[in-house]
Enzyme design. Structure first.
Site, short mmCIF file in Angstrom:
data_model
loop_
_atom_site.label_atom_id
_atom_site.label_comp_id
_atom_site.label_asym_id
_atom_site.label_seq_id
_atom_site.Cartn_x
_atom_site.Cartn_y
_atom_site.Cartn_z
NE ARG A 18 -1.34 2.56 2.77
CZ ARG A 18 -0.85 3.72 3.19
NH1 ARG A 18 -0.83 4.76 2.39
NH2 ARG A 18 -0.35 3.84 4.41
CG ASP A 19 2.93 4.60 2.91
OD1 ASP A 19 2.36 5.45 2.19
OD2 ASP A 19 3.73 4.90 3.80
CG HIS A 209 3.41 5.04 8.76
ND1 HIS A 209 3.00 3.98 7.97
CD2 HIS A 209 3.83 6.00 7.91
CE1 HIS A 209 3.17 4.31 6.69
NE2 HIS A 209 3.67 5.52 6.63
CG HIS A 211 7.73 7.78 5.49
ND1 HIS A 211 7.62 7.34 4.20
CD2 HIS A 211 6.49 7.65 6.02
CE1 HIS A 211 6.37 6.99 3.95
NE2 HIS A 211 5.65 7.16 5.04
CB CYS A 242 2.97 10.42 1.54
SG CYS A 242 1.34 11.21 1.59
CG ASN A 251 6.72 3.16 4.14
OD1 ASN A 251 6.38 3.04 2.97
ND2 ASN A 251 5.96 3.69 5.05
#
Ligand code: MG
Length: 311
Positions: A18-19, A209, A211, A242, A251
């Site tokens: 996903r991310d 979460h 990065h 993002c 990430n």
């Protein structure tokens, strides 16, 4: 005699599909995504953010969310998370058969408006509606507070602001609060400070979460573990970013995180060899070097291959 309490195993939530993929310029086909997710399951990952149910015009990389969910492997114990930002997304996520939803609220007005087209107050109200419906359908619900460590448009974000949002989401039925450093500006001291502020308002499990935009992602992850995190997001290979946050890079990488945790005595249910295979698979699909380093340097202790020792 009372049974011994089992050691809590830190959950690593794999967000690469996903991310990770949503910010890559190369668009992966459904076959490749399903193979990637299958490889992550083979590596032992048990919570996987598989896709996002957002408007395909906004995030074309996730346009095949339903097709991906229809084909992912479904062994016992694997929980698939779908990211949703509104009720339309929830409808799709429920139809697609996700096990959990991750619902995003954002800490500042400017970022919230850009990310999901509504005010912060509206996003909190929307969270309540989505959360109630998702829980009625038997799904686990995570509230992610985006830009918890700083905003690309408004700058500093006060821990009390984030804690206020976390409290409102907890009161609206969240099962877990995720604190997201969407643009990778946080440092370990911020993690400690923010965790303390959020702990004042809720005892819910905390997920983080990070990065690695400014090379603080792994230090932040270890600070979060020390502060009592129950789950950490990471993407195999360290891919992603993002699409609505300028200059947000990848990430933290699942393999590099797993290595650091394991060497720190924190048990993680992941097979590194298979995880590296999953990273290699997505690296080949994306056609660019992953930022993750373990695949290049190798595990330790390990034996140097002939090739490596010669080079
Ligand atoms: Mg992110």
């Amino acid at each position: 005699m009372v049974d011994p309490v089992p050691e809590p195993v830190l959950e690593v939530v794999e967000v690469g599909p996903r991310d990770g993929l949503q910010n890559e310029s190369v668009l992966l086909g459904t076959d490749a995504k399903v193979a990637y997710i299958g490889a992550l399951v083979e590596a032992g990952l048990r919570r996987i953010e598989a896709t996002s149910f957002v408007h395909p015009g906004r995030v074309p990389q996730m346009a095949d969310a339903e097709a991906v969910m229809a084909r992912v492997p479904r062994p016992d114990g694997v929980s698939y998370i779908g990211l949703v930002v509104n009720e339309r997304g929830l409808d799709r996520a429920l139809d697609a058969g996700v096990d959990e939803v991750n619902v995003v609220v954002v800490s500042t007005e400017t970022f919230c408006r850009r990310n999901q087209g509504m005010s912060v107050a509206e996003s909190v109200r929307s969270f309540g509606v989505i959360s109630a419906r998702a829980k009625a359908a038997g799904l686990r619900v995570t509230a992610t507070v985006g830009a918890s460590f700083g905003c690309p448009f408004e700058g500093e974000v006060a821990p009390e602001t984030v804690a206020g949002l976390a409290r409102q989401c907890a009161e609206s039925g969240a099962d877990e609060i995720a604190l997201a450093d969407t643009i990778g500006v946080g440092v370990p001291a911020d993690v400690t400070r923010l965790t303390a502020a959020v702990r004042e308002v809720t005892g819910l499990p905390l997920r983080f979460h990070f990065h690695n935009t400014r090379n603080t992602g792994y230090a932040n992850a270890l600070a979060a573990v020390a502060a009592g995190a129950s789950a950490l997001d990471a993407s195999a290979g360290g891919i992603g970013g993002c699409p609505f946050a300028p200059a947000a890079t990848g990430n933290i990488a699942t393999e590099d995180l797993a290595y650091a945790l394991r060497r720190s005595g924190v048990p993680v249910d992941v097979e590194l060899d298979r995880l590296l295979a999953a990273s290699a698979l997505v690296e080949a699909e994306l056609g660019a070097h992953n930022p993750a380093l373990l695949g290049r340097a190798g595990d330790f202790p390990g034996t140097l291959s002939e090739e490596r020792s010669a080079g």
